[in-house]
Design an enzyme around this catalytic site. Structure first.
Site, PDB file in Angstrom:
ATOM      1  N   TYR A 148      -1.337  20.453 -24.573  1.00 17.52           N
ATOM      2  CA  TYR A 148      -1.895  20.939 -25.841  1.00 17.52           C
ATOM      3  C   TYR A 148      -0.963  22.011 -26.388  1.00 17.52           C
ATOM      4  O   TYR A 148      -0.633  22.969 -25.686  1.00 17.52           O
ATOM      5  CB  TYR A 148      -3.291  21.533 -25.607  1.00 17.52           C
ATOM      6  CG  TYR A 148      -3.986  21.968 -26.878  1.00 17.52           C
ATOM      7  CD1 TYR A 148      -4.684  21.045 -27.660  1.00 17.52           C
ATOM      8  CD2 TYR A 148      -3.936  23.296 -27.311  1.00 17.52           C
ATOM      9  CE1 TYR A 148      -5.320  21.442 -28.833  1.00 17.52           C
ATOM     10  CE2 TYR A 148      -4.569  23.696 -28.483  1.00 17.52           C
ATOM     11  CZ  TYR A 148      -5.264  22.761 -29.237  1.00 17.52           C
ATOM     12  OH  TYR A 148      -5.885  23.140 -30.401  1.00 17.52           O
ATOM     13  N   ASP A 168       6.087  26.461 -23.666  1.00 15.39           N
ATOM     14  CA  ASP A 168       4.897  26.947 -24.362  1.00 15.39           C
ATOM     15  C   ASP A 168       4.138  27.884 -23.419  1.00 15.39           C
ATOM     16  O   ASP A 168       3.397  27.453 -22.539  1.00 15.39           O
ATOM     17  CB  ASP A 168       4.031  25.758 -24.799  1.00 15.39           C
ATOM     18  CG  ASP A 168       2.836  26.213 -25.622  1.00 15.39           C
ATOM     19  OD1 ASP A 168       2.579  27.424 -25.673  1.00 15.39           O
ATOM     20  OD2 ASP A 168       2.162  25.335 -26.201  1.00 15.39           O
ATOM     21  N   LYS A 186      -2.472  34.182 -27.543  1.00 20.11           N
ATOM     22  CA  LYS A 186      -3.514  34.670 -26.616  1.00 20.11           C
ATOM     23  C   LYS A 186      -3.301  36.117 -26.142  1.00 20.11           C
ATOM     24  O   LYS A 186      -3.545  37.029 -26.900  1.00 20.11           O
ATOM     25  CB  LYS A 186      -3.654  33.708 -25.436  1.00 20.11           C
ATOM     26  CG  LYS A 186      -3.886  32.258 -25.941  1.00 20.11           C
ATOM     27  CD  LYS A 186      -4.818  31.460 -25.120  1.00 20.11           C
ATOM     28  CE  LYS A 186      -4.829  30.000 -25.495  1.00 20.11           C
ATOM     29  NZ  LYS A 186      -5.987  29.524 -26.183  1.00 20.11           N
TER      30      LYS A 186
HETATM   31  C1  LIG Z   1      -0.521  25.928 -24.389  1.00 22.69           C
HETATM   32  C2  LIG Z   1      -1.093  26.171 -25.756  1.00 22.69           C
HETATM   33  N1  LIG Z   1      -0.278  26.144 -26.814  1.00 22.69           N
HETATM   34  C3  LIG Z   1      -0.724  26.368 -28.062  1.00 22.69           C
HETATM   35  C4  LIG Z   1      -2.059  26.628 -28.299  1.00 22.69           C
HETATM   36  C5  LIG Z   1      -2.548  26.869 -29.686  1.00 22.69           C
HETATM   37  O1  LIG Z   1      -2.920  28.201 -29.825  1.00 22.69           O
HETATM   38  P1  LIG Z   1      -3.910  28.651 -31.000  1.00 22.69           P
HETATM   39  O2  LIG Z   1      -5.248  28.099 -30.659  1.00 22.69           O
HETATM   40  O3  LIG Z   1      -3.846  30.146 -30.934  1.00 22.69           O
HETATM   41  O4  LIG Z   1      -3.372  28.119 -32.251  1.00 22.69           O
HETATM   42  C6  LIG Z   1      -2.946  26.682 -27.227  1.00 22.69           C
HETATM   43  C7  LIG Z   1      -4.385  26.953 -27.444  1.00 22.69           C
HETATM   44  O5  LIG Z   1      -5.205  26.885 -26.562  1.00 22.69           O
HETATM   45  C8  LIG Z   1      -2.460  26.423 -25.916  1.00 22.69           C
HETATM   46  O6  LIG Z   1      -3.277  26.417 -24.854  1.00 22.69           O
END
Ligand SMILES: Cc1ncc(COP(=O)(O)O)c(C=O)c1O
Length: 447
Positions: A159, A254, A282
Site C-alpha cells: 500500500y 516507502d 505518520k
Molecule cells: C506504507 C504506506 N505508504 C503510504 C501510505 C499513505 O499515507 P497517507 O494515508 O498518509 O496518505 C500509507 C498509509 O497507511 C502506508 O501505510
C-alpha cells in the site's frame, strides 16, 4: 427470557450495547452527511461503530463514555500514544504564534528538517509534504523526471496511498499474472495501469526477470520494507537495491509506516539498506499531517523552484506543506523518541504482547498464529508466517473477519484485515486488560 447483563458486571472496556442518545445522533448525522457515514475507506458493522471523543495514552473513549484499548493508533501515527503531554505543549505554544505561513520557510520546518536528516540514511535533501500519499506521489514524479522513463514497479499487496499509481494490486481478491496490475478502486484510467508493473514481494528471482525484460522502461521500484505485516526475507531488500542499481531505476523505500518506528533510523537503519529516495508520513508529524520525501540531492534538487521554466524542473508543492503546527509536533516527537532506550522498551513490550496473545489463543485452541516484528503485530488463522500477499489469501480470512469483530466487541480496537500497532504508552496494565479482552473474544467466537 434473557436478562440484561447488570451494568456492574459488564467488562470495563468495550461497547457492550451502551450507546448514548448523543452518540446515536452523531451516527444519524454522519449517515446523512458523509458517504457511508464514514470519514475514509474503513467502516465497522453498525453495532460496533463508535465516535471517538477523547484519547489518552493507549486508550480512547467514545462519546457514550465507553473505553477501548487502541491498536490502530491513528493508523500508526500515534507512536507516542494519544494526547502526549510534550506534543500538546508544543502545539499549544505554536498555535499562539500563528498556525500557517505557506511553503516559503518557517522556523519549525527548517528546524525539523535539520533534526530529521541525520536519522534518514538516504537524505541529502528532504521536502515536506502533507501525507504519505503525497510523499509517494511526488517521489514517483521525481523518479520519472530523473530517469526519463515512465513505468513504475510495485509489489503485490503493498500500500502506497490513494493516488492512481498506488491503488493497484494493494489487496487483489483475485490474482493476475505478474507483472500486470489489478485496480483496487474504480476510476483508474486504463492508461495508468499500463504504466505500472507488479512483482511478488519477497521473490527476488521474479523481480530480476521482470526487470530483465522491462528495466529499461522502469523509472522506479517502490517497496515497503516491511510490507504491511510481512517481514522481508534476508537478502530481499538488498536484491531490490542491487537490481534497481543494475537497471538504472530509482529505488524508493516507502518508510511511511517504518520511519521512526523501527528505531530513529527507520527501516534503512534496521535492515541496513539505503535507497535513492525514501517517503515518510505518520510518525514524523507527531499525529499532525506531515510527510516528507528524502533522498539523493541530484534527484531531489529537480524540485528547486529556482529551476522553474527549465525542462527538467519538477513541480513539488502543497498549500499546507511545512505546516508549522505539524512541524512543532514533529519536533516534540523527536524530543521524546531520542530518549535513550525508548525503542528497546517498545520492542520488548511488543514481544510481550505477541507472546501473551499467542498464549490466550493457544489456550482456546483457536489455530491463530501471532506474528510481526517490532512495534507492529498481526494474527492470522494459519500455521505459517506469511511471506507474500498470496500466503495471506490462503489463510482463513472468514474466521479472521469474525474474530476481529469479537476483538473489537471486547474493547480492543483493531482495524479489520490490517496490521496492528503498539505505542510507547502501552503499559503492562494495558497488556493485562488486552489479554483478558482477547480471552472474552475467544469465548464469544466459539459460542
Ligand atoms: C506504507 C504506506 N505508504 C503510504 C501510505 C499513505 O499515507 P497517507 O494515508 O498518509 O496518505 C500509507 C498509509 O497507511 C502506508 O501505510
Amino acid at each position: 427470557m434473557a436478562l440484561a447483563t447488570p451494568e456492574s458486571i459488564l467488562p470495563s472496556i468495550g461497547r457492550h450495547g451502551r450507546v448514548s442518545a448523543k452518540e446515536r445522533r452523531e451516527f444519524e448525522d454522519a449517515e446523512r452527511l458523509l458517504p457511508g457515514g464514514a470519514l475514509g475507506g474503513n467502516a465497522l458493522p453498525k453495532d460496533l461503530r463508535f465516535v471517538f471523543a477523547r484519547g489518552d495514552g493507549a486508550r480512547f473513549w467514545d462519546t457514550t463514555g465507553n473505553e477501548y484499548i487502541d491498536y490502530v493508533l491513528g493508523s500508526g501515527t500515534l507512536f507516542l500514544g494519544h494526547a502526549h503531554p510534550t506534543i500538546q505543549a508544543a502545539v499549544a505554544d505554536q498555535a499562539t504564534r500563528g498556525t500557517h505561513f505557506f511553503a516559503y520557510l518557517n522556523e519549525q520546518a527548517v528546524e525539523l528538517a535539520r533534526r530529521l536528516k541525520p536519522h534518514m540514511a538516504c537524505a541529502e535533501r528532504l521536502r515536506f509534504t502533507t501525507s504519505g500519499s503525497d510523499s509517494t506521489f511526488h517521489a514517483i514524479r521525481l523518479a520519472r523526471a530523473f530517469t526519463g522513463r515512465n513505468k513504475v514497479l510495485k509489489f503485490e499487496g503493498a500500500y502506497h496511498g490513494v493516488h492512481d499509481y498506488a491503488q493497484l494490486s494493494t489487496a487483489p481478491k483475485q490474482l493476475s499474472n505478474y507483472p500486470a496490475p489489478l485496480p483496487d478502486t474504480a476510476g483508474i484510467p486504463e492508461a495508468v495501469r499500463e504504466l505500472m508493473l507488479v512483482a511478488p514481494y519477497n521473490d527476488k528471482d521474479t523481480l530480476a526477470s521482470i526487470l530483465a525484460e522491462h528495466g529499461h522502461d522502469v523509472a522506479a521500484a517502490i517497496v515497503e520494507p516491511i510490507q504491511r505485516i510481512i517481514s522481508p526475507k534476508p537478502g530481499f531488500l538488498e536484491a531490490v537495491r542491487e537490481l534497481t542499481l543494475k537497471h538504472g531505476c530509482v529505488m524508493i523505500m516507502d518508510e511511511v509506516v517504518t520511519g521512526f518506528r523501527y528505531g530513529l533510523a527507520g527501516a534503512q537503519g534496521y535492515f541496513g539498506v539505503v535507497p535513492d529516495l525514501a517517503t515518510y508520513g505518520k510518525i514524523i508529524g507527531g499525529g499532525l499531517p506531515v510527510g516528507a520525501v528524502a533522498g539523493r540531492a541530484d534527484i531531489m534538487d529537480q524540485a528547486d523552484p529556482g529551476k522553474k521554466g527549465q525542462a527538467d524542473y519538477v513541480y513539488q508543492n502543497g498549500t499546507l506543506q511545512g505546516h508549522p503546527l505539524g512541524c512543532a509536533a514533529g519536533l516534540a516527537s523527536l524530543d521524546v523518541l531520542e530518549e535513550p532506550s525508548l525503542y528497546d522498551r517498545v520492542f520488548r513490550q511488543a514481544d510481550k504482547l505477541r507472546e501473551g496473545l499467542q498464549k490466550v489463543f493457544d489456550r482456546h485452541q483457536m489455530g491463530i498464529l501471532m506474528f510481526g516484528e517490532g512495534p507492529m503485530w498481526h494474527m492470522l488463522f494459519t500455521d505459517k508466517v506469511p511471506q507474500n500477499w498470496r500466503d495471506i489469501l490462503s489463510s482463513d480470512l472468514k474466521k479472521q473477519a469474525a474474530m476481529e469483530i469479537e476483538l473489537i466487541r471486547a474493547g480492543l480496537f483493531v482495524l479489520p484485515q490490517n496490521r496492528r500497532f503498539i505505542s510507547i504508552r502501552h503499559t503492562d496494565d494495558d497488556l493485562g486488560a488486552t489479554f483478558e479482552a482477547a480471552d472474552r473474544a475467544c469465548r464469544a467466537f466459539k459460542a
